[in-house]
Design a protein around this motif. Structure first.
Motif, PDB file in Angstrom:
ATOM      1  N   GLN A 337       0.828  -1.209   0.000  1.00  0.00           N
ATOM      2  CA  GLN A 337       0.000   0.000   0.000  1.00  0.00           C
ATOM      3  C   GLN A 337       0.863   1.259   0.000  1.00  0.00           C
ATOM      4  O   GLN A 337       0.612   2.214   0.739  1.00  0.00           O
ATOM      5  CB  GLN A 337      -0.965  -0.011   1.196  1.00  0.00           C
ATOM      6  CG  GLN A 337      -1.935  -1.179   1.154  1.00  0.00           C
ATOM      7  CD  GLN A 337      -2.950  -1.156   2.278  1.00  0.00           C
ATOM      8  OE1 GLN A 337      -2.816  -0.425   3.253  1.00  0.00           O
ATOM      9  NE2 GLN A 337      -3.969  -1.970   2.155  1.00  0.00           N
ATOM     10  N   SER A 338       1.858   1.229  -0.849  1.00  0.00           N
ATOM     11  CA  SER A 338       2.730   2.388  -1.016  1.00  0.00           C
ATOM     12  C   SER A 338       1.979   3.493  -1.759  1.00  0.00           C
ATOM     13  O   SER A 338       0.949   3.246  -2.392  1.00  0.00           O
ATOM     14  CB  SER A 338       3.982   1.983  -1.797  1.00  0.00           C
ATOM     15  OG  SER A 338       4.653   0.916  -1.166  1.00  0.00           O
ATOM     16  N   PRO A 339       2.471   4.731  -1.728  1.00  0.00           N
ATOM     17  CA  PRO A 339       1.807   5.820  -2.462  1.00  0.00           C
ATOM     18  C   PRO A 339       1.715   5.509  -3.958  1.00  0.00           C
ATOM     19  O   PRO A 339       2.665   4.994  -4.554  1.00  0.00           O
ATOM     20  CB  PRO A 339       2.710   7.024  -2.184  1.00  0.00           C
ATOM     21  CG  PRO A 339       3.384   6.705  -0.888  1.00  0.00           C
ATOM     22  CD  PRO A 339       3.598   5.227  -0.908  1.00  0.00           C
ATOM     23  N   SER A 340       0.591   5.842  -4.555  1.00  0.00           N
ATOM     24  CA  SER A 340       0.363   5.509  -5.960  1.00  0.00           C
ATOM     25  C   SER A 340       1.342   6.206  -6.901  1.00  0.00           C
ATOM     26  O   SER A 340       1.571   5.744  -8.024  1.00  0.00           O
ATOM     27  CB  SER A 340      -1.067   5.865  -6.357  1.00  0.00           C
ATOM     28  OG  SER A 340      -1.311   7.245  -6.169  1.00  0.00           O
ATOM     29  N   SER A 341       1.956   7.293  -6.445  1.00  0.00           N
ATOM     30  CA  SER A 341       2.889   8.025  -7.312  1.00  0.00           C
ATOM     31  C   SER A 341       4.040   7.150  -7.791  1.00  0.00           C
ATOM     32  O   SER A 341       4.610   7.394  -8.869  1.00  0.00           O
ATOM     33  CB  SER A 341       3.440   9.249  -6.567  1.00  0.00           C
ATOM     34  OG  SER A 341       4.066   8.865  -5.353  1.00  0.00           O
ATOM     35  N   PHE A 342       4.392   6.112  -7.021  1.00  0.00           N
ATOM     36  CA  PHE A 342       5.497   5.240  -7.412  1.00  0.00           C
ATOM     37  C   PHE A 342       5.173   4.454  -8.685  1.00  0.00           C
ATOM     38  O   PHE A 342       6.077   4.037  -9.405  1.00  0.00           O
ATOM     39  CB  PHE A 342       5.844   4.261  -6.282  1.00  0.00           C
ATOM     40  CG  PHE A 342       6.652   4.873  -5.175  1.00  0.00           C
ATOM     41  CD1 PHE A 342       8.040   4.885  -5.234  1.00  0.00           C
ATOM     42  CD2 PHE A 342       6.029   5.445  -4.082  1.00  0.00           C
ATOM     43  CE1 PHE A 342       8.786   5.462  -4.215  1.00  0.00           C
ATOM     44  CE2 PHE A 342       6.769   6.026  -3.061  1.00  0.00           C
ATOM     45  CZ  PHE A 342       8.149   6.041  -3.129  1.00  0.00           C
ATOM     46  N   ALA A 361      -2.312  -3.235  -8.576  1.00  0.00           N
ATOM     47  CA  ALA A 361      -1.607  -2.668  -7.427  1.00  0.00           C
ATOM     48  C   ALA A 361      -2.166  -1.298  -7.064  1.00  0.00           C
ATOM     49  O   ALA A 361      -2.374  -0.978  -5.884  1.00  0.00           O
ATOM     50  CB  ALA A 361      -0.115  -2.574  -7.717  1.00  0.00           C
ATOM     51  N   LEU A 362      -2.435  -0.470  -8.077  1.00  0.00           N
ATOM     52  CA  LEU A 362      -2.963   0.874  -7.820  1.00  0.00           C
ATOM     53  C   LEU A 362      -4.311   0.830  -7.107  1.00  0.00           C
ATOM     54  O   LEU A 362      -4.654   1.756  -6.370  1.00  0.00           O
ATOM     55  CB  LEU A 362      -3.092   1.641  -9.136  1.00  0.00           C
ATOM     56  CG  LEU A 362      -1.783   2.190  -9.710  1.00  0.00           C
ATOM     57  CD1 LEU A 362      -1.991   2.680 -11.137  1.00  0.00           C
ATOM     58  CD2 LEU A 362      -1.236   3.320  -8.824  1.00  0.00           C
ATOM     59  N   SER A 363      -5.061  -0.239  -7.317  1.00  0.00           N
ATOM     60  CA  SER A 363      -6.354  -0.336  -6.643  1.00  0.00           C
ATOM     61  C   SER A 363      -6.212  -0.536  -5.141  1.00  0.00           C
ATOM     62  O   SER A 363      -7.190  -0.436  -4.404  1.00  0.00           O
ATOM     63  CB  SER A 363      -7.179  -1.481  -7.243  1.00  0.00           C
ATOM     64  OG  SER A 363      -6.638  -2.744  -6.907  1.00  0.00           O
ATOM     65  N   HIS A 364      -4.995  -0.796  -4.675  1.00  0.00           N
ATOM     66  CA  HIS A 364      -4.735  -0.966  -3.235  1.00  0.00           C
ATOM     67  C   HIS A 364      -3.950   0.210  -2.643  1.00  0.00           C
ATOM     68  O   HIS A 364      -3.666   0.208  -1.439  1.00  0.00           O
ATOM     69  CB  HIS A 364      -3.941  -2.246  -2.982  1.00  0.00           C
ATOM     70  CG  HIS A 364      -4.628  -3.495  -3.431  1.00  0.00           C
ATOM     71  ND1 HIS A 364      -5.728  -4.022  -2.783  1.00  0.00           N
ATOM     72  CD2 HIS A 364      -4.390  -4.316  -4.486  1.00  0.00           C
ATOM     73  CE1 HIS A 364      -6.123  -5.115  -3.401  1.00  0.00           C
ATOM     74  NE2 HIS A 364      -5.329  -5.313  -4.440  1.00  0.00           N
ATOM     75  N   MET A 365      -3.602   1.182  -3.472  1.00  0.00           N
ATOM     76  CA  MET A 365      -2.665   2.215  -3.050  1.00  0.00           C
ATOM     77  C   MET A 365      -3.361   3.557  -2.847  1.00  0.00           C
ATOM     78  O   MET A 365      -4.276   3.905  -3.601  1.00  0.00           O
ATOM     79  CB  MET A 365      -1.541   2.343  -4.085  1.00  0.00           C
ATOM     80  CG  MET A 365      -0.746   1.060  -4.254  1.00  0.00           C
ATOM     81  SD  MET A 365       0.306   1.026  -5.737  1.00  0.00           S
ATOM     82  CE  MET A 365       1.664   2.073  -5.206  1.00  0.00           C
ATOM     83  N   PRO A 366      -2.944   4.324  -1.843  1.00  0.00           N
ATOM     84  CA  PRO A 366      -3.531   5.648  -1.619  1.00  0.00           C
ATOM     85  C   PRO A 366      -2.977   6.677  -2.602  1.00  0.00           C
ATOM     86  O   PRO A 366      -1.933   6.459  -3.225  1.00  0.00           O
ATOM     87  CB  PRO A 366      -3.099   5.969  -0.188  1.00  0.00           C
ATOM     88  CG  PRO A 366      -1.795   5.235  -0.020  1.00  0.00           C
ATOM     89  CD  PRO A 366      -1.939   3.969  -0.826  1.00  0.00           C
TER      90      PRO A 366
END
Length: 588
Positions: A337-342, A361-366
């Protein structure tokens, strides 16, 4: 009483095996209260860590819950070891297992849980370790013995604490002191020799005596000839007895670095279980491996690592020439759940598998993802990418998604319908592999789009799900209807009318589906269902009767009794419904 007598007889005639013997020629490592200085005590993770660090014998603490479950717990109350309050003996197990039993030792251990005794026994058997059972609750010996016998661990344990009833039921049972001399740090070789002349094994204790971390006193005890060390710090104890953990790690690293890929994967996954060792650089290196499974195992290890792996550790893999490495790095960032910017740069990746994994992965990331990055991917050439894009869109742009996803789902269904129609025009018969692949890809894409609709709140998503649940009737679209209908259980209270109307459907599957949704929905649907008790359609009336019955709707009893009193086809089912509703009412 009769139960206890029977159990006593059973154990008296069991195979007589005295308390397990210590292994000759080996200084054994005994661990106090699992690896309690490395991982939260009395958890499965802590028990496993003790085994990984080289412990031959591990002590665990046993208590009984209010509903009779035997669990691992030392204190008896919950404030130190969980995020709850109260006492174990006055709390139900289902309540206890909801408690976080790891965060008290740091955020890195969040999510660990209180453990059932049988779970600990299974892990001990799998890891080939023995246990000392410190029984904290009086009178639970019969239950403890029954579980031990069922799990095949009766001859691999010793007892401590409140075990008087165990002695009566199982005379062959022994405590941790039987046949042993427990000595303190500083024991001399002469003292050890004297105990050995008396036929006793010697255990040097390095727990709760201000010598817990005294490595060189442990080494001196080993040099004096003791047979075992009892420790709170297994890593130190392992070093003292000549089996340093670092040697295991080096062997696993060597196996993970070269050779058979299956062996490499097993070694990586085993290394991932070790806590508190600087293994991140190795896992990062293996993440870049050209073998997809080796890379995935390394990604999994980085996700499981404690402390948590920083997002920056994946930057190299995200730029790897190997698509699998990029995809696995994207998956790991999502799991953490790392920041989506990555992951935003990965949305322009040329590989469809990398795109799919990045979107999931983005669906789990803030952190918001702009709609202009996601919208084109919803109509990507690859079905897997389209499905993943729908899920990411629902997570980051719900207002845009509630219109876009139903539209795209309609396109997916039309495309699948075309495949079947073309197959029929070509004479039908056996499907080609190309057709099978297209159908499977379409099915998987549609399942992801239904999952995306599930993530959305509001009337638009509900109507889209209703359209799937009660719309297309082709056999190959029935999974859509089934999945969508399940998701309606918790939505229809707000506006049950469209579902209630489906009870009159001439398509039996649709009517059955509506019936089941209304049975599992909340009480908010009942006023409209009650109205159908007066329907002129006999099939609708019967379905309405069944729904109010399974819901236990006492407000329908008056109408049902009137129906029962009138001769006719509804009388029998009304009588059944009345009995069902009355059986579901609370006792006075």
């Amino acid at each position: 009483m009769r139960r206890n007598v029977g159990l006593a007889i059973a154990f008296l005639f069991a195979v007589s095996v005295p308390g397990y013997a210590m292994q000759a020629g080996r200084v054994e490592l005994l661990c106090h209260r699992t690896a309690n200085k490395d991982v939260p005590e009395n958890t499965l993770e802590s028990l496993e860590q003790a085994a990984l660090l080289g412990c031959d014998v591990v002590e665990i603490d046993l208590r009984r819950t209010l509903d009779g479950k035997i669990i691992l717990n030392h204190d008896g109350f919950l404030e130190r070891l969980t995020d709850g309050a109260g006492e174990v003996e006055t709390t139900f197990y289902d309540d206890l297992r909801m408690r976080d039993a790891g965060s008290w030792m740091g955020d890195r251990f969040a999510g660990m849980h209180i453990v059932l005794f049988e779970e600990a026994l299974r892990l001990a058997r799998e890891r080939d370790i023995r246990l000392i059972l410190d029984i904290k609750t009086k009178g639970i010996g019969a239950d403890v013995l029954r579980i031990l016998e069922r799990e095949g661990m009766l001859q691999r344990v010793q007892f401590n604490g409140e075990w008087e009833d165990v002695k009566k039921l199982y005379p062959e049972g022994t405590d941790a002191g039987e046949g042993r001399a427990w000595v303190q740090p500083g024991v001399s070789a002469a003292q050890v020799e004297e105990y050995h002349r008396q036929g006793k094994a010697v255990i040097a204790n390095f727990s709760a005596n201000d010598h817990e971390m005294d490595l060189f006193a442990m080494k001196a005890a080993v040099a004096a000839g003791v047979d075992g060390l009892n420790v709170d710090y297994p890593r130190l104890g392992a070093d003292a007895v000549g089996r340093p953990v670092e040697e295991k790690l080096r062997a696993l690293e060597h196996s993970a670095g070269a050779g058979n890929n299956d062996a490499r994967i097993r070694s990586i996954l085993e290394l991932a279980r070790y806590r508190g060792f600087p293994l991140e650089p190795q896992f990062v290196r293996w993440l870049l491996d050209e073998n997809a499974q080796v890379s995935r195992a390394a990604a999994l290890a980085l996700v499981q690592a404690r402390p948590r792996t920083p997002p920056s550790a994946f930057s190299g893999a995200l730029q790897s020439i190997h698509p699998d490495a990029r995809a696995n790095a994207a998956w790991a960032l999502g799991a953490l759940q790392s920041p989506s910017s990555f992951l935003l740069p990965m949305l322009s990746d040329s590989d469809s598998a990398v795109l799919q994994e990045s979107l999931i992965a983005l669906s789990h990331m803030p952190g918001g993802v702009p709609p202009e990055l996601l919208k084109p991917l919803l109509s990507n050439a690859y079905p897997a990418v389209r499905g993943a894009a729908a899920v990411a869109l629902a997570r980051h742009q719900p207002q845009f998604a509630e219109k876009a996803i139903p539209e795209q789902l309609s396109h997916e269904i039309t495309a699948e319908r075309t495949i079947y129609a073309e197959h029929a025009r070509n004479g039908g018969g056996k499907f080609s592999q190309l057709e099978i692949d297209q159908i499977v890809a379409s099915y998987r894409c549609q399942m992801e789009m239904l999952r995306a609709l599930h993530m959305l709140d509001g009337a638009a998503a509900t109507h889209a799900l209703e359209a799937q649940a009660f719309g297309p009737t082709e056999d190959y679209l029935q999974p859509n209807g089934m999945v969508a209908a399940f998701d309606l259980w918790d939505r229809v209270d707000v506006e049950p009318g469209p579902i209630v109307q489906e009870l009159a459907s001439k398509q039996v599957q649709q009517a059955d589906r509506a019936d089941w949704v209304l049975i599992h929905a909340g009480a908010g649907v009942l006023p409209q269902v009650r109205a159908d008790l007066h329907s002129e359609d006999s099939a609708v009336r019967r379905r309405a009767i069944q729904i109010v019955a399974w819901q236990g709707d006492s407000s329908s009893l008056s109408t049902l009794r009137t129906m029962q009193a009138k001769p006719g086809p509804d009388a029998e089912v009304a009588a059944w419904a009345i009995a069902k509703i009355e059986s579901l009412q609370p006792e006075p």
